[in-house]
Design a protein around this motif. Structure first.
Motif, PDB file in Angstrom:
ATOM      1  N   ALA A  68       0.831  -1.209   0.000  1.00  0.00           N
ATOM      2  CA  ALA A  68       0.000   0.000   0.000  1.00  0.00           C
ATOM      3  C   ALA A  68       0.859   1.250   0.000  1.00  0.00           C
ATOM      4  O   ALA A  68       0.484   2.266  -0.612  1.00  0.00           O
ATOM      5  N   ARG A  69       2.010   1.212   0.668  1.00  0.00           N
ATOM      6  CA  ARG A  69       2.875   2.397   0.729  1.00  0.00           C
ATOM      7  C   ARG A  69       3.356   2.799  -0.654  1.00  0.00           C
ATOM      8  O   ARG A  69       3.513   3.991  -0.946  1.00  0.00           O
ATOM      9  N   VAL A  70       3.580   1.818  -1.511  1.00  0.00           N
ATOM     10  CA  VAL A  70       4.001   2.119  -2.889  1.00  0.00           C
ATOM     11  C   VAL A  70       2.868   2.838  -3.623  1.00  0.00           C
ATOM     12  O   VAL A  70       3.092   3.833  -4.319  1.00  0.00           O
ATOM     13  N   ARG A  71       1.634   2.338  -3.442  1.00  0.00           N
ATOM     14  CA  ARG A  71       0.489   2.978  -4.101  1.00  0.00           C
ATOM     15  C   ARG A  71       0.268   4.387  -3.569  1.00  0.00           C
ATOM     16  O   ARG A  71      -0.093   5.297  -4.318  1.00  0.00           O
ATOM     17  N   ARG A  72       0.490   4.589  -2.287  1.00  0.00           N
ATOM     18  CA  ARG A  72       0.257   5.906  -1.697  1.00  0.00           C
ATOM     19  C   ARG A  72       1.271   6.932  -2.185  1.00  0.00           C
ATOM     20  O   ARG A  72       0.988   8.124  -2.214  1.00  0.00           O
ATOM     21  N   GLU A  73       2.448   6.476  -2.567  1.00  0.00           N
ATOM     22  CA  GLU A  73       3.449   7.400  -3.118  1.00  0.00           C
ATOM     23  C   GLU A  73       2.999   7.960  -4.461  1.00  0.00           C
ATOM     24  O   GLU A  73       3.428   9.031  -4.870  1.00  0.00           O
ATOM     25  N   GLU A  74       2.139   7.216  -5.158  1.00  0.00           N
ATOM     26  CA  GLU A  74       1.645   7.653  -6.468  1.00  0.00           C
ATOM     27  C   GLU A  74       0.241   8.252  -6.380  1.00  0.00           C
ATOM     28  O   GLU A  74      -0.373   8.560  -7.395  1.00  0.00           O
ATOM     29  N   TYR A  75      -0.252   8.425  -5.175  1.00  0.00           N
ATOM     30  CA  TYR A  75      -1.614   8.902  -4.963  1.00  0.00           C
ATOM     31  C   TYR A  75      -1.750  10.348  -5.433  1.00  0.00           C
ATOM     32  O   TYR A  75      -0.846  11.168  -5.246  1.00  0.00           O
ATOM     33  N   VAL A  76      -2.894  10.671  -6.025  1.00  0.00           N
ATOM     34  CA  VAL A  76      -3.143  12.029  -6.527  1.00  0.00           C
ATOM     35  C   VAL A  76      -3.633  12.910  -5.378  1.00  0.00           C
ATOM     36  O   VAL A  76      -4.708  12.677  -4.816  1.00  0.00           O
ATOM     37  N   GLY A  77      -2.831  13.911  -5.002  1.00  0.00           N
ATOM     38  CA  GLY A  77      -3.207  14.827  -3.927  1.00  0.00           C
ATOM     39  C   GLY A  77      -2.948  14.230  -2.557  1.00  0.00           C
ATOM     40  O   GLY A  77      -2.349  13.157  -2.422  1.00  0.00           O
ATOM     41  N   PRO A  78      -3.427  14.899  -1.502  1.00  0.00           N
ATOM     42  CA  PRO A  78      -3.217  14.405  -0.134  1.00  0.00           C
ATOM     43  C   PRO A  78      -3.887  13.055   0.075  1.00  0.00           C
ATOM     44  O   PRO A  78      -4.988  12.820  -0.448  1.00  0.00           O
ATOM     45  N   TRP A  79      -3.233  12.173   0.832  1.00  0.00           N
ATOM     46  CA  TRP A  79      -3.821  10.887   1.208  1.00  0.00           C
ATOM     47  C   TRP A  79      -4.240  10.963   2.664  1.00  0.00           C
ATOM     48  O   TRP A  79      -3.446  11.291   3.542  1.00  0.00           O
ATOM     49  N   PHE A  80      -5.529  10.655   2.929  1.00  0.00           N
ATOM     50  CA  PHE A  80      -6.034  10.581   4.293  1.00  0.00           C
ATOM     51  C   PHE A  80      -6.572   9.176   4.547  1.00  0.00           C
ATOM     52  O   PHE A  80      -6.982   8.479   3.611  1.00  0.00           O
ATOM     53  N   PRO A  81      -6.613   8.740   5.795  1.00  0.00           N
ATOM     54  CA  PRO A  81      -7.178   7.421   6.111  1.00  0.00           C
ATOM     55  C   PRO A  81      -8.657   7.350   5.736  1.00  0.00           C
ATOM     56  O   PRO A  81      -9.338   8.368   5.643  1.00  0.00           O
ATOM     57  N   GLU A  82      -9.132   6.123   5.548  1.00  0.00           N
ATOM     58  CA  GLU A  82     -10.567   5.944   5.335  1.00  0.00           C
ATOM     59  C   GLU A  82     -11.301   6.276   6.636  1.00  0.00           C
ATOM     60  O   GLU A  82     -10.904   5.825   7.706  1.00  0.00           O
ATOM     61  N   PRO A  83     -12.353   7.067   6.564  1.00  0.00           N
ATOM     62  CA  PRO A  83     -13.057   7.480   7.790  1.00  0.00           C
ATOM     63  C   PRO A  83     -13.694   6.303   8.515  1.00  0.00           C
ATOM     64  O   PRO A  83     -14.256   5.394   7.893  1.00  0.00           O
ATOM     65  N   LEU A  84     -13.594   6.348   9.841  1.00  0.00           N
ATOM     66  CA  LEU A  84     -14.176   5.317  10.694  1.00  0.00           C
ATOM     67  C   LEU A  84     -15.159   5.979  11.645  1.00  0.00           C
ATOM     68  O   LEU A  84     -14.788   6.878  12.406  1.00  0.00           O
ATOM     69  N   LEU A  85     -16.410   5.545  11.605  1.00  0.00           N
ATOM     70  CA  LEU A  85     -17.429   6.169  12.454  1.00  0.00           C
ATOM     71  C   LEU A  85     -17.333   5.693  13.900  1.00  0.00           C
ATOM     72  O   LEU A  85     -17.487   6.487  14.824  1.00  0.00           O
ATOM     73  N   SER A  86     -17.093   4.415  14.090  1.00  0.00           N
ATOM     74  CA  SER A  86     -16.986   3.911  15.459  1.00  0.00           C
ATOM     75  C   SER A  86     -16.006   2.748  15.503  1.00  0.00           C
ATOM     76  O   SER A  86     -16.006   1.894  14.611  1.00  0.00           O
ATOM     77  N   ASP A  87     -15.189   2.734  16.526  1.00  0.00           N
ATOM     78  CA  ASP A  87     -14.223   1.663  16.722  1.00  0.00           C
ATOM     79  C   ASP A  87     -14.957   0.486  17.371  1.00  0.00           C
ATOM     80  O   ASP A  87     -15.535   0.636  18.450  1.00  0.00           O
TER      81      ASP A  87
END
Length: 307
Positions: A68-87
């Motif tokens: 995933a880190r390799v894909r995130r290096e090529e990500y378009v714009g800022p990368w943020f985590p997927e939102p989590l509503l409740s743990d």
């Protein structure tokens, strides 16, 4: 207990470990499912099911994170985590660690760590696993894990703000923020924002997004109000909602589909950071996803008709 019952009892813990290592709901769910398949396919029952499953989900998460880190290096714009509503995992004895570690700010700090550092930090610092269990999970000696934890703590402390707001302060400020936002009150918004507040969006090239981060209380306040007016034209609504343990909101189109989410970070009695996730790939677990491009076209067509 049957294997299924044992696994289901531990599923919330396994998901919570995987999510903190990966920052992705969908990838965490996939890793947990793979963990079940390996557990179900094992001919022998482990001495400690919790240790076995936690180690398995950690190793799988490390493998996924490396790719995933390799894909995130090529990500378009800022990368943020997927939102989590409740743990899904709760442990009253570690409530503070669990709540703090799931925030977007904390997850973005974890991105700075190596996969091994991140995994050791999550298991030991967040979930309180013994060093023997951590060593077994990551395939390193206990001494090596202690060194990994020291480095991870240094990185995390260096990136953390000195004074963070408590839950009540965050919530009170967020209530005032969303009231001012709903009213289109530029002055009211500006008073709630830190002088150097920043606002950024994660569209991943798959939805309309800010070309770059917007910085400064005046700029962000005016941008928010202009966005509100544009949303009103296409009947987009929002509902305040805690996201990743922080105040936020879910925005929906006229059909109730999820358009994007907004998360606030509070520091020193002011809103310091506003993050938005509009990449549809990161919103599917929240419900049916709106067509952001279609809404963008509708807004532009409305502008042309009124110009």
């Amino acid at each position: 207990m049957s294997k299924v019952e044992e696994f289901e009892e531990l599923r919330p813990l396994l998901f919570s470990i995987a999510y903190r290592i990966l920052g992705s709901v969908s990838e965490a769910e996939d890793v947990v499912q793979e963990t079940w398949l390996r557990f179900d396919g094992s001919a022998t029952r482990p001495t400690s099911t919790k240790s076995f499953l936690s180690a398995t989900v950690t190793r799988l998460s490390i493998d996924v994170l490396r790719s995933a880190r390799v894909r995130r290096e090529e990500y378009v714009g800022p990368w943020f985590p997927e939102p989590l509503l409740s743990d899904p995992y709760e442990d009253p004895a570690r409530a503070a660690e669990l709540a703090d570690s799931v925030s977007m700010a904390a997850l973005l700090l974890l991105e700075r760590l190596s996969p091994l550092e991140r995994s050791v930090f999550v298991l030991r610092e967040v979930f309180g696993f013994g060093f023997d269990e951590v060593a077994e999970a990551v395939g390193r000696s206990e001494a090596a894990c202690r060194q990994l934890l020291v480095r991870a703590r240094q990185h995390m402390r260096a990136g953390r703000p000195r004074f963070e707001a408590d839950r009540q302060e965050r919530q009170e400020l967020a209530t005032r923020f969303f009231d001012a936002f709903r009213d289109g009150d530029v002055v009211g918004l500006r008073e709630l924002l830190a002088a150097d507040v920043s606002m950024a969006g994660d569209g991943g090239g798959k939805a309309p997004q800010l070309a770059r981060s917007v910085v400064g209380a005046e700029n962000v306040a005016r941008l928010l109000v202009s966005v509100l007016h544009l949303m009103a034209r296409v009947e987009v609504t929002f509902e305040p909602q805690e996201i990743n343990g922080r105040p936020g909101a879910i925005f929906r189109d006229r059909d109730g589909k999820v358009l994007h989410i907004l998360v606030l970070e509070v520091l020193g009695g002011r809103i310091q950071t506003i993050r938005s996730v509009i990449n549809p790939d990161k919103l599917g677990h929240l419900g049916p996803v709106a067509d952001a491009w279609a809404l963008d076209r509708e807004v532009k067509q409305g502008r042309r008709r009124t110009s």
